[in-house]
Design an enzyme around this catalytic site. Structure first.
Site, PDB file in Angstrom:
ATOM      1  N   ASN A   1       0.832  -1.205   0.000  1.00 17.52           N
ATOM      2  CA  ASN A   1       0.000   0.000   0.000  1.00 17.52           C
ATOM      3  C   ASN A   1       0.859   1.245   0.000  1.00 17.52           C
ATOM      4  O   ASN A   1       1.949   1.276   0.569  1.00 17.52           O
ATOM      5  CB  ASN A   1      -0.969  -0.008   1.196  1.00 17.52           C
TER       6      ASN A   1
ATOM      7  N   PHE B   1      -1.653   8.268   4.192  1.00 16.62           N
ATOM      8  CA  PHE B   1      -2.424   8.931   5.265  1.00 16.62           C
ATOM      9  C   PHE B   1      -3.668   9.644   4.727  1.00 16.62           C
ATOM     10  O   PHE B   1      -3.931  10.803   5.059  1.00 16.62           O
ATOM     11  CB  PHE B   1      -1.552   9.940   6.033  1.00 16.62           C
TER      12      PHE B   1
ATOM     13  N   SER C   1       5.587   5.168   8.584  1.00 20.91           N
ATOM     14  CA  SER C   1       4.941   4.931   7.290  1.00 20.91           C
ATOM     15  C   SER C   1       5.925   5.288   6.182  1.00 20.91           C
ATOM     16  O   SER C   1       6.547   6.350   6.224  1.00 20.91           O
ATOM     17  CB  SER C   1       3.686   5.774   7.138  1.00 20.91           C
TER      18      SER C   1
ATOM     19  N   ASN D   1       5.062   6.085   3.277  1.00 23.40           N
ATOM     20  CA  ASN D   1       4.315   6.803   2.246  1.00 23.40           C
ATOM     21  C   ASN D   1       4.161   8.297   2.495  1.00 23.40           C
ATOM     22  O   ASN D   1       3.402   8.969   1.802  1.00 23.40           O
ATOM     23  CB  ASN D   1       2.950   6.148   2.062  1.00 23.40           C
ATOM     24  N   THR D   2       4.841   8.828   3.494  1.00 20.97           N
ATOM     25  CA  THR D   2       4.875  10.273   3.712  1.00 20.97           C
ATOM     26  C   THR D   2       6.340  10.694   3.658  1.00 20.97           C
ATOM     27  O   THR D   2       7.143  10.242   4.483  1.00 20.97           O
ATOM     28  CB  THR D   2       4.249  10.645   5.081  1.00 20.97           C
TER      29      THR D   2
ATOM     30  N   LYS E   1       5.583   3.797  17.002  1.00 23.80           N
ATOM     31  CA  LYS E   1       5.529   2.718  16.010  1.00 23.80           C
ATOM     32  C   LYS E   1       6.699   2.850  15.051  1.00 23.80           C
ATOM     33  O   LYS E   1       6.882   3.895  14.425  1.00 23.80           O
ATOM     34  CB  LYS E   1       4.210   2.760  15.247  1.00 23.80           C
TER      35      LYS E   1
ATOM     36  N   ASN F   1       5.839  -1.417  11.397  1.00 27.60           N
ATOM     37  CA  ASN F   1       5.073  -0.953  10.243  1.00 27.60           C
ATOM     38  C   ASN F   1       5.433  -1.808   9.010  1.00 27.60           C
ATOM     39  O   ASN F   1       6.125  -2.817   9.139  1.00 27.60           O
ATOM     40  CB  ASN F   1       5.373   0.537  10.000  1.00 27.60           C
TER      41      ASN F   1
HETATM   42  C1  LIG Z   1      -3.790  -0.666   3.584  1.00 31.67           C
HETATM   43  C2  LIG Z   1      -2.933  -0.436   4.794  1.00 31.67           C
HETATM   44  C3  LIG Z   1      -2.958   0.808   5.412  1.00 31.67           C
HETATM   45  C4  LIG Z   1      -2.167   1.047   6.551  1.00 31.67           C
HETATM   46  N1  LIG Z   1      -2.234   2.263   7.152  1.00 31.67           N
HETATM   47  C5  LIG Z   1      -1.525   2.478   8.293  1.00 31.67           C
HETATM   48  C6  LIG Z   1      -1.625   3.709   8.984  1.00 31.67           C
HETATM   49  O1  LIG Z   1      -2.378   4.610   8.602  1.00 31.67           O
HETATM   50  N2  LIG Z   1      -0.857   3.876  10.099  1.00 31.67           N
HETATM   51  C7  LIG Z   1      -0.028   2.896  10.573  1.00 31.67           C
HETATM   52  O2  LIG Z   1       0.627   3.100  11.593  1.00 31.67           O
HETATM   53  N3  LIG Z   1       0.072   1.715   9.941  1.00 31.67           N
HETATM   54  C8  LIG Z   1      -0.659   1.474   8.826  1.00 31.67           C
HETATM   55  N4  LIG Z   1      -0.563   0.257   8.195  1.00 31.67           N
HETATM   56  C9  LIG Z   1       0.387  -0.765   8.720  1.00 31.67           C
HETATM   57  C10 LIG Z   1      -0.294  -1.785   9.621  1.00 31.67           C
HETATM   58  O3  LIG Z   1      -0.821  -1.162  10.770  1.00 31.67           O
HETATM   59  C11 LIG Z   1       0.713  -2.867  10.062  1.00 31.67           C
HETATM   60  O4  LIG Z   1       1.743  -2.269  10.824  1.00 31.67           O
HETATM   61  C12 LIG Z   1       1.346  -3.595   8.882  1.00 31.67           C
HETATM   62  O5  LIG Z   1       0.404  -3.782   7.835  1.00 31.67           O
HETATM   63  C13 LIG Z   1       1.919  -4.964   9.283  1.00 31.67           C
HETATM   64  O6  LIG Z   1       0.920  -5.824   9.774  1.00 31.67           O
HETATM   65  P1  LIG Z   1       0.218  -6.953   8.847  1.00 31.67           P
HETATM   66  O7  LIG Z   1       1.304  -7.726   8.163  1.00 31.67           O
HETATM   67  O8  LIG Z   1      -0.600  -7.785   9.794  1.00 31.67           O
HETATM   68  O9  LIG Z   1      -0.639  -6.201   7.890  1.00 31.67           O
HETATM   69  C14 LIG Z   1      -1.333   0.009   7.049  1.00 31.67           C
HETATM   70  C15 LIG Z   1      -1.319  -1.241   6.412  1.00 31.67           C
HETATM   71  C16 LIG Z   1      -2.098  -1.481   5.302  1.00 31.67           C
HETATM   72  C17 LIG Z   1      -2.057  -2.842   4.643  1.00 31.67           C
END
Ligand SMILES: Cc1cc2nc3c(=O)[nH]c(=O)nc-3n(C[C@H](O)[C@H](O)[C@H](O)COP(=O)(O)O)c2cc1C
Length: 321
Positions: free
Chosen positions: A84, A88, A146, A148-149, A184, A213
């Site tokens: 992704n 934000f 993140s 992406n910022t 985080k 993350n």
């Molecule tokens: C579509 C998407 C959007 C996410 N948006 C955020 C976010 O806004 N803030 C954040 O701290 N992590 C965000 N994450 C990261 C997740 O909270 C998590 O740390 C990461 O996906 C690893 O866990 P997983 O393998 O179970 O998905 C996002 C992940 C995905 C897939």
């Protein structure tokens, strides 16, 4: 569907072996919903009703922002992964506060805070998040990981991090009631970064770390067509690197901080591995894409069985073992 109350709830796994208490909060089970699913705090209670032990909303930035252009979210089905680059997208602090204030306040809900893409003052953005959502959330998360910022992850460096936590701590101290503050972090950190973060964290008001993350690495094992998309990779391929980082951070912080393990959890065995690597609590997101909400009960029941198999009376005894 969740917002309209049209998704049937799941009977929560109420097994005392899974229950624990952190920062004065009771967690009926260790498995939380990771940030990014409910960015605007619209369905925290509906997701608690799916059996999660806690829910983290956000990331929320001070002002609303649209995020990156679409497409910005990709399934890597063959790899059981997701990439992704949402950036934000969210409705801002006022909107999220309006949602949280309407909650019935049962179950633990944390707020994950971000900064606006074009903000010139990151510290002020995070402090604004603490001030606005602190009174309404059970815990707060500074998300500086993140991918992406632009520039965000540079805040993980030793001096920027010290300055950031210092600024946020001032806002935290002014809250009517003290709230736990977590950080985080990204999986893509050098050994030096890891040691610096641990040192700064231990010498700060932080109550815990969320590890981790998404990653900007692309393991050679990936086979899906979308593997070259820009963004953060999550799901199965993130399990090993995020768990290795978790174990590192547990050792480096000497078990003195509460760690939330996240990254690639899709089974009870993986949940258990994170606990033994040093996590007191867990989160997932990507596995929901492939496993659906039934996964929550399955992981919790399986985790309870693994704890019993190994002779633990409570999950807390297995942390870091
Ligand atoms: C579509 C998407 C959007 C996410 N948006 C955020 C976010 O806004 N803030 C954040 O701290 N992590 C965000 N994450 C990261 C997740 O909270 C998590 O740390 C990461 O996906 C690893 O866990 P997983 O393998 O179970 O998905 C996002 C992940 C995905 C897939």
């Amino acid at each position: 569907m969740l917002k309209a109350g049209l998704v049937p709830g799941a009977a929560p796994v109420a097994d005392p072996i899974l229950a624990s208490r952190h920062w004065g909060l009771d967690f009926p089970n260790p498995l939380g919903l990771a940030a990014g699913f409910d960015k605007n705090g619209e369905v925290p209670d509906a997701m608690l009703g799916q059996g999660f032990g806690f829910v983290e909303i956000g990331s929320v930035t001070p002002l609303p922002q649209p995020g990156n252009a679409k497409p910005r979210l990709f399934r890597l089905g063959a790899d059981q992964a997701v990439i992704n680059r949402m950036g934000f997208n969210n409705h801002g602090l006022d909107y999220a506060a309006g949602r949280l204030v309407r909650r019935k306040k049962q179950g633990v809900v944390g707020a994950n805070l971000g900064k606006n893409k074009d903000s010139a003052d990151a510290v002020a953005d995070y402090a604004a998040g603490v001030t606005r959502l602190g009174p309404l959330a059970d815990y707060l998360v500074i998300n500086i990981s993140s991918p992406n910022t632009p520039g965000l992850r540079a805040l993980q460096g030793r001096e920027p991090l010290r300055a950031l936590i210092g600024g946020v701590a001032e806002a935290l101290a002014k809250l009517p009631r003290p709230k736990p503050l977590l950080l985080k972090i990204a999986p893509d950190l050098t050994a030096e970064d890891r040691a610096d973060i641990a040192e700064v964290a231990l010498d700060s008001p932080l109550s815990g770390l969320i590890v981790s993350n998404t990653t900007i690495e692309r393991p050679t094992s990936l086979t899906s067509a979308h593997k070259t998309e820009t963004g953060g990779l999550s799901g199965q391929p993130l399990f090993a690197p995020s768990t290795a980082l978790l174990a590192d951070m547990y050792r480096l912080t000497e078990g003195r901080l509460t760690l939330i393990g996240v990254g690639g959890i899709s089974s009870a065995e993986q949940a258990y591995a994170k606990i033994r690597a040093g996590a007191s609590l867990l989160q997932l997101y990507s596995a929901l894409v492939y496993g659906g909400p039934a996964l929550v009960g399955r992981i919790n029941r399986g985790l309870a069985a693994l704890l019993r198999r190994d002779g633990f009376a409570n999950i807390s005894e297995a942390v870091g073992k």
